[in-house]
Design an enzyme around this catalytic site. Structure first.
Site, PDB file in Angstrom:
ATOM      1  N   MET A  15      -6.438  -4.247  12.082  1.00 19.88           N
ATOM      2  CA  MET A  15      -5.503  -4.448  13.182  1.00 19.88           C
ATOM      3  C   MET A  15      -4.786  -3.173  13.642  1.00 19.88           C
ATOM      4  O   MET A  15      -3.824  -3.263  14.405  1.00 19.88           O
ATOM      5  CB  MET A  15      -4.485  -5.526  12.788  1.00 19.88           C
ATOM      6  CG  MET A  15      -5.132  -6.877  12.504  1.00 19.88           C
ATOM      7  SD  MET A  15      -3.983  -8.150  11.945  1.00 19.88           S
ATOM      8  CE  MET A  15      -2.985  -8.411  13.385  1.00 19.88           C
ATOM      9  N   GLU A  16      -5.212  -2.008  13.171  1.00 20.57           N
ATOM     10  CA  GLU A  16      -4.448  -0.794  13.495  1.00 20.57           C
ATOM     11  C   GLU A  16      -5.277   0.446  13.824  1.00 20.57           C
ATOM     12  O   GLU A  16      -4.883   1.267  14.665  1.00 20.57           O
ATOM     13  CB  GLU A  16      -3.523  -0.409  12.310  1.00 20.57           C
ATOM     14  CG  GLU A  16      -2.446  -1.395  11.964  1.00 20.57           C
ATOM     15  CD  GLU A  16      -2.928  -2.495  11.024  1.00 20.57           C
ATOM     16  OE1 GLU A  16      -3.991  -2.300  10.370  1.00 20.57           O
ATOM     17  OE2 GLU A  16      -2.289  -3.548  10.938  1.00 20.57           O
ATOM     18  N   ASP A  68     -11.611  -9.333   2.492  1.00 19.12           N
ATOM     19  CA  ASP A  68     -12.039 -10.694   2.832  1.00 19.12           C
ATOM     20  C   ASP A  68     -13.245 -10.586   3.741  1.00 19.12           C
ATOM     21  O   ASP A  68     -13.608  -9.490   4.165  1.00 19.12           O
ATOM     22  CB  ASP A  68     -10.888 -11.442   3.532  1.00 19.12           C
ATOM     23  CG  ASP A  68     -10.471 -10.747   4.816  1.00 19.12           C
ATOM     24  OD1 ASP A  68     -11.068 -11.045   5.850  1.00 19.12           O
ATOM     25  OD2 ASP A  68      -9.556  -9.882   4.775  1.00 19.12           O
ATOM     26  N   GLU A  88       0.844  -1.209   0.000  1.00 16.76           N
ATOM     27  CA  GLU A  88       0.000   0.000   0.000  1.00 16.76           C
ATOM     28  C   GLU A  88       0.869   1.245   0.000  1.00 16.76           C
ATOM     29  O   GLU A  88       0.594   2.219  -0.708  1.00 16.76           O
ATOM     30  CB  GLU A  88      -0.926  -0.020   1.214  1.00 16.76           C
ATOM     31  CG  GLU A  88      -1.945  -1.146   1.146  1.00 16.76           C
ATOM     32  CD  GLU A  88      -2.477  -1.588   2.500  1.00 16.76           C
ATOM     33  OE1 GLU A  88      -3.531  -2.220   2.516  1.00 16.76           O
ATOM     34  OE2 GLU A  88      -1.835  -1.341   3.540  1.00 16.76           O
ATOM     35  N   GLY A 104     -11.371  -6.911   7.012  1.00 19.03           N
ATOM     36  CA  GLY A 104     -12.301  -8.028   6.836  1.00 19.03           C
ATOM     37  C   GLY A 104     -13.720  -7.552   7.137  1.00 19.03           C
ATOM     38  O   GLY A 104     -13.947  -6.843   8.115  1.00 19.03           O
TER      39      GLY A 104
HETATM   40  N1  ADE Z   1      -7.388  -6.953   7.688  1.00 25.68           N
HETATM   41  C1  ADE Z   1      -7.907  -7.442   6.554  1.00 25.68           C
HETATM   42  N2  ADE Z   1      -8.627  -8.548   6.797  1.00 25.68           N
HETATM   43  C2  ADE Z   1      -8.569  -8.759   8.124  1.00 25.68           C
HETATM   44  C3  ADE Z   1      -9.083  -9.752   8.976  1.00 25.68           C
HETATM   45  N3  ADE Z   1      -9.818 -10.752   8.492  1.00 25.68           N
HETATM   46  N4  ADE Z   1      -8.803  -9.671  10.298  1.00 25.68           N
HETATM   47  C4  ADE Z   1      -8.049  -8.660  10.772  1.00 25.68           C
HETATM   48  N5  ADE Z   1      -7.531  -7.712  10.019  1.00 25.68           N
HETATM   49  C5  ADE Z   1      -7.781  -7.742   8.691  1.00 25.68           C
END
Ligand code: ADE
Length: 272
Positions: free
Chosen positions: A216-217, A240, A34, A101
């Site tokens: 996650m951030e 996802d 990215e 996600g």
């Molecule tokens: N970033 C992208 N997909 C994720 C997921 N399934 N869990 C945590 N962070 C993500």
């Protein structure tokens, strides 16, 4: 201009380019794929500084000064990078772009989510403090800057109203079922876990019914920005469904769409 609206239907109250005129804008992403895409937007030469085992790139996009860095994954990495950007580089605002996600049933790969607030889904200091509350802060959610988020929304709407298929490639769009991506705004949740099972995803949906997507951030960047009084926006592209297939979908999305979306979003932000 006030009171009018554009094709996205959003009120036209501020132009992204105008808003980013003053001071330095911090651009953060968790993944090198990215960041590379964003660095490609920097006009002319750029300076690179290394601090805390991270590289910070200073340059200009459409005449506006930016410092760009990839934080690496996870809450600590993101918080450290955001702090460095604010304290050492004096950024006036932070824009974080990346993947997430989906938790909301109506979100699909290629859709865009702009945070209006963020929280840490894995923060739990019970029985001392309520679940999700940041100890001694009396808060679990951190709001994004409304005006900055609005500018990001406009860029995202412009992006999805353009034909993404040629940009990501017809084969990729077909394989990932990216047809007419949508833009949503709402709660994004962060934690030090990659959510890769239906069971984990369902537990998150049950615990936080309003959450749009998981990453996650973002929440820690928002918390650091809040502590220092710096406006922040977080924008995520769905990679996802945080389900049993996430472990294979995420790397595919990272390879095929993360850079294209990051570049398209950030370039629109600066060139509106
Ligand atoms: N970033 C992208 N997909 C994720 C997921 N399934 N869990 C945590 N962070 C993500």
């Amino acid at each position: 201009m006030k009171g009018t609206s554009d094709a996205s239907g959003l009120p036209f109250f501020v132009r992204g380019g105008d808003m980013l005129d003053d001071g330095v804008t911090g651009l953060m992403a968790a993944m090198p794929e990215e960041l590379q895409a964003v660095l490609g937007l920097i006009d002319g030469p750029r300076q690179c500084f290394e601090h805390g085992q991270r590289e910070f790139h200073i340059g200009h996009i459409a005449g506006k000064t930016v410092v760009a860095a990839h934080s690496r994954c996870g809450k600590v990495a993101a918080a450290a990078t955001a702090t460095e950007m604010i304290v050492r580089f004096g950024v006036e605002r932070i824009i974080f772009t990346g993947l997430a996600g989906a938790l909301d049933h109506d979100l699909h790969i290629g859709d865009v989510v702009v945070a209006d607030e963020l929280m840490q889904h894995d923060l739990d200091a019970r029985p001392l403090f309520p679940r999700f509350e940041v100890p001694l802060m009396g808060a679990s959610r951190f709001r994004c800057d409304a005006a900055l988020a609005e500018v990001v929304m406009r860029a995202a709407h412009d992006l999805v109203s353009s034909d993404m298929r040629p940009a990501v490639g017809e084969d990729v769009a077909g394989r990932l079922h990216i047809h007419a991506p949508s833009v949503r705004r709402g709660l994004i949740v962060s934690g030090d876990q990659f959510i890769a099972s239906n069971t984990q995803r369902d537990a998150l949906r049950d615990a936080l019914p309003g959450a749009m997507c998981v990453e996650m951030e973002g929440a820690t960047v928002a918390q650091v920005a809040h502590d220092y009084g710096v406006p922040v926006a977080v924008v995520r592209v769905i990679s996802d469904a945080a389900d049993d297939h996430a472990g294979t979908r995420f790397p595919d999305s990272l390879r095929c769409i993360a850079g294209v979306y990051a570049r398209a979003l950030i370039s629109r932000l600066f060139r509106f």
